[in-house]
Enzyme design. Structure first.
Site: not given
Ligand SMILES: Cc1ncc(C[n+]2csc(CCOP(=O)(O)OP(=O)(O)O)c2C)c(N)n1
Ligand SMILES: [Mg+2]
Length: 796
Positions: A528, A595
């Site tokens: 990322e 999540h």
């Protein structure tokens, strides 16, 4: 025959003369740069500047490196590179001192207008209208930042752009931006900074992607006081990297180890390595060992405290400039006295330029002082009672030999405090306000684009729907949009984990890699940090990257370059560089601790300088994408994870309609209470509103749509004026983005004046959301909880 020999001899003589001249010129630049370091340190120690960090001990490598930096190339480096900047002609010694003095005049410090510490360089990438300059015809310095190895992720994107320009057919037309991808990104980094994950992730990604990057590790053996043995495996970054060495038939990088005092060898190896990376796009790393720090790390301390005396002796003996001098004499390129002349001239040259910079810096402040003193003295004449105190103020200001802008304002303010509302103070107050406005321009502008490329200037165009408008799943609407957008705009690129082959985990890009090619829509490794860096670098080179972070929870891995680099870029370059990267991610409700996060407080507080969009559905998201693609600022777009399978109508004008930023939308009209929320939480809020209707409680629900900017026209307070009750709801932790919205409406919009009952926030719990549907229900705000809170507020 004889003739030919003499021609050859003449040519040899000429080329020898040229060589000699070049060597002596390099020696001169090295001496000037060293002198600049020595003088600049004294400036700090005598209080003329606040802090200094210099390139002494790194001179030789940088004059060598500069030889191979061509028009069109980029540098992504750090604070040791003044010599390089002098050598390629992008910084003068005078400018170097202007920045040291924090001169806020962009004409004096052209890199940052006094906003950055010294030796943080930059060149313009965009013009005053935000249009990209012809970077292919310029030497380009991406703006330096202080966080160690923070220059690495961005460098990946800067280098990758060359590959894109070389391999993507649609991009070949942009000749002003690239000459067939021949541009190399030169990266400099300290030996200790190679301990950072940023370094490793970038090198690995560059080795995988095969991009033209030349990395120079300036190895002086220390990171401030911590020696290499605590930093690097085997105390050698080139050895530690050996597994990455490119071999026949593999990807990887080329690795060279050279000595920082060996000018001749560096010239030879840099030439070879840079030629290879320019031609083949295989990255190259130069480990430049045995560099020194004649004055220690910075002005903040002395290296005698931590370096053993043998090391200090060694650094003196192996000083690069000393070694170059010896080499010149050994090779009979110049005499001792010629070199002495160069050294003497360097001293004078630096002294003169320091003085010029100081004059330019102080001149305007002196003028302000003179005017303030005159005004205060005039006040003293007309107000005999306060005269002695006023005269004391003006004489204190006059006697300050190194006044700052703030000293002028402090004196004026003190004078105004003394005289109160007296009419005679009109001109003093006027001058005070002028100065406030002037300083506001110098210090508080350019966080975002302010000109034609400001997203805030994009006109709203409503989506259009016709009778045969189909209703599709959210992800299908996005997919159609991206398809049309990629067909229309050749500069668009998208990448991230699972974005290429499968078209992202929610199929927004499904099928599009096949259609537009791997050069435009691609899979990346799980990285990322460098996905963000890749986006930043590509955007800086005039492309329009969509960098995908698979889930909002994983933004943390990529947050540093967004916060330190992208968010500060426009501000720290006084608007001269822009980075229109779109970071696309999805978040809020799903299941599980990693999540379903909604760390919006973290996002908005760390990303000022970036726009933060929280669309409630995919059509709104598309409208925001359209707005952003017309402008130059970076953005993070947080799509609703649970919205991809909800049905929406497909607008007919998919590429044309826009959603303006900072404009909330009332999505349910009501009269009793104003509910302010955004994103996925809106659906729960709507459920609660329906439940409350049974009790005759009428809720007005406002979708803020974007958190940065926030409700620029103060629409929310208009609703509050009607309902006199307000609650802010989101899924962040208590005190997060709901508190931000609360503050905006209460303080900035003056909402407190219209309250009948205490305003509230409803948020998720402080812990991360537990897994499963019950975990979600008991961790995040739910409809029943909202119902209960609002019922209670109605009773008050
Ligand atoms: C992320 C981060 N951590 C710490 C610092 C403070 N710091 C500034 S320079 C430095 C040492 C860097 O050493 P090295 O990379 O070898 O470069 P050198 O200064 O020796 O050229 C440190 C720890 C910083 N700027 N950024
Ligand atoms: Mg070091």
């Amino acid at each position: 025959m004889e003739n030919q020999t003499s021609v050859t001899l003449v040519n040899e003589k000429l080329s020898f003369d040229r060589f000699r001249e070049e060597v002596l010129n390099d020696y001169k630049i090295a001496c000037i740069s060293r002198e600049a370091s020595l003088v600049a340190r004294k400036e700090v120690l005598t209080g003329k500047a606040k802090f200094g960090i210099f390139g002494d001990g790194k001179e030789l490598a940088q004059v060598a490196m500069a030889k191979f930096f061509q028009t069109g190339d980029f540098r992504s480096g750090y604070y040791r590179d003044q010599t390089f900047m002098f050598a390629i002609g992008l910084a003068t010694v005078e400018q170097f001192f202007s920045q040291l003095f924090a001169d806020p005049d962009i004409n004096n410090d052209p890199f940052s207008a006094g906003r950055q510490m010294n030796a943080h360089f930059a060149t313009p990438f965009v013009d005053e209208n935000g249009e990209w300059l012809d970077l292919a015809n310029r030497k380009n310095i991406s703006a330096d930042i202080a966080p160690t190895a923070g220059q690495m992720p961005r460098a990946l994107g800067l280098a990758l752009a060359s590959k894109s320009f070389r391999t993507v057919e649609e991009l070949k037309q942009f000749k002003d931006l690239s000459d067939n991808g021949n541009e190399v990104c030169f990266v400099t980094v300290g030996d200790a900074a190679t301990s950072e994950g940023h370094f490793w992730e970038t090198i690995n990604a560059a080795a995988v992607l095969q991009v033209p990057m030349a990395i120079f590790v300036w190895d002086d053996g220390y990171g401030i006081s911590v020696p290499k043995k605590y930093q690097t495996a085997k105390s050698s970054i080139s050895e530690a990297l050996m597994g990455m060495q490119k071999e026949e038939g593999t990807n990887g990088i080329h690795i060279y180890a050279v000595k920082g005092w060996d000018y001749a060898v560096m010239c030879e190896k840099f030439e070879e390595g840079i030629r290879i990376t320019r031609e083949t796009h295989v990255p190259v790393l130069f480990h430049v060992e045995e560099m020194t720090q004649p004055q220690g790390h910075s002005t903040s301390g002395s290296h005698e405290r931590y370096k053993p005396s043998e090391r200090l002796d060694w650094e003196r003996d192996w000083d690069g400039i000393k070694k170059m001098r010896e080499w010149i004499l050994e090779n009979l390129l110049a005499s001792d006295s010629e070199l002495g002349e160069i050294e003497q001239h360097s001293k004078e040259f630096v002294r003169e330029n320091r003085a010029k910079a100081w004059e330019k810096y102080l001149g305007p402040i002196r003028k302000q002082v003179a005017q303030a003193v005159e005004l205060i003295n005039n006040l003293a004449k007309s107000l005999p009672e306060q005269a002695s105190q006023l005269v004391r103020l003006s004489s204190e200001l006059v006697s300050n030999h190194e006044p700052l802008r703030r000293d002028v304002l402090k004196s004026l303010n003190a004078a105004l405090d003394l005289v109160g509302d007296h009419d005679g103070a009109y001109w003093t107050r006027d001058f005070y306000n002028d100065l406030l406005a002037e300083n506001q321009k110098l210090y508080n502008t350019y966080l975002y684009n302010e000109g034609p490329k400001s997203a805030m200037k994009v006109e709203e165009v409503k989506p259009e729907f016709s009778e045969d408008t189909p209703t599709l799943n959210g992800f299908e609407i996005l997919n159609r949009y991206f398809d049309e957008a990629f067909a229309q705009n050749p500069k668009l690129l998208a990448f991230g984990e699972d974005v290429g082959q499968i078209g992202d985990v929610n199929q927004g890009f499904s099928g599009l890699q096949l259609k537009y090619g791997e050069g435009r829509i691609s899979d990346t490794g799980i990285r990322e940090l460098t996905i963000v860096g890749q986006g930043i670098g590509l955007a800086m080179r005039g492309l329009r990257p969509i960098a995908e972070i698979q889930y909002l929870d994983y933004l943390l891995y990529g947050l540093e370059p967004l916060s330190d680099d992208a968010a500060t870029l426009h501000y720290r370059t006084f608007g001269q560089q822009s980075c229109p990267v779109i970071v696309r991610t999805r978040g809020h409700r799903l299941e599980g601790i990693w999540h379903s996060g909604s760390p919006m407080g973290m996002v908005i507080n760390s990303l000022r300088g970036i726009y933060v969009c929280v669309p409630r559905n995919m059509v709104q998201a598309i409208g925001m994408y359209n707005t952003l693609l017309k402008s130059n600022d970076p953005v993070i777009m947080i799509e609703c994870l649970n919205g991809y399978r909800l049905k929406e109508r497909l607008p007919d004008n998919l590429l044309e309609f826009t959603v303006p930023l900072g404009i909330p939308e009332v999505i349910r009209h009501g009269t009793d209470i104003t509910i302010v929320s955004y994103g996925a939480t809106l659906r729960i809020t709507q459920n609660a509103a329906e439940m409350l209707e049974a009790f005759d409680i009428s809720c007005e629900i406002i979708d803020v749509q974007t958190l940065l900017p926030f409700d620029v026209h103060h629409k929310i307070v208009d609703s509050l004026k009607k309902t006199n009750r307000i609650v802010f709801i989101d899924e962040d932790v208590p005190g997060g983005a709901a508190a931000f919205m609360f503050n905006k409406v209460m303080e900035e919009q003056g909402g407190y004046r219209y309250l009948d009952v205490a305003p509230r926030t409803i948020t998720a719990k402080a812990h991360r959301p537990a897994y499963g549907s019950d975990g979600d229900y008991f961790s995040k705000p739910n409809a029943e909880e909202i119902e209960a809170v609002i019922k209670e507020m109605m009773k008050e």
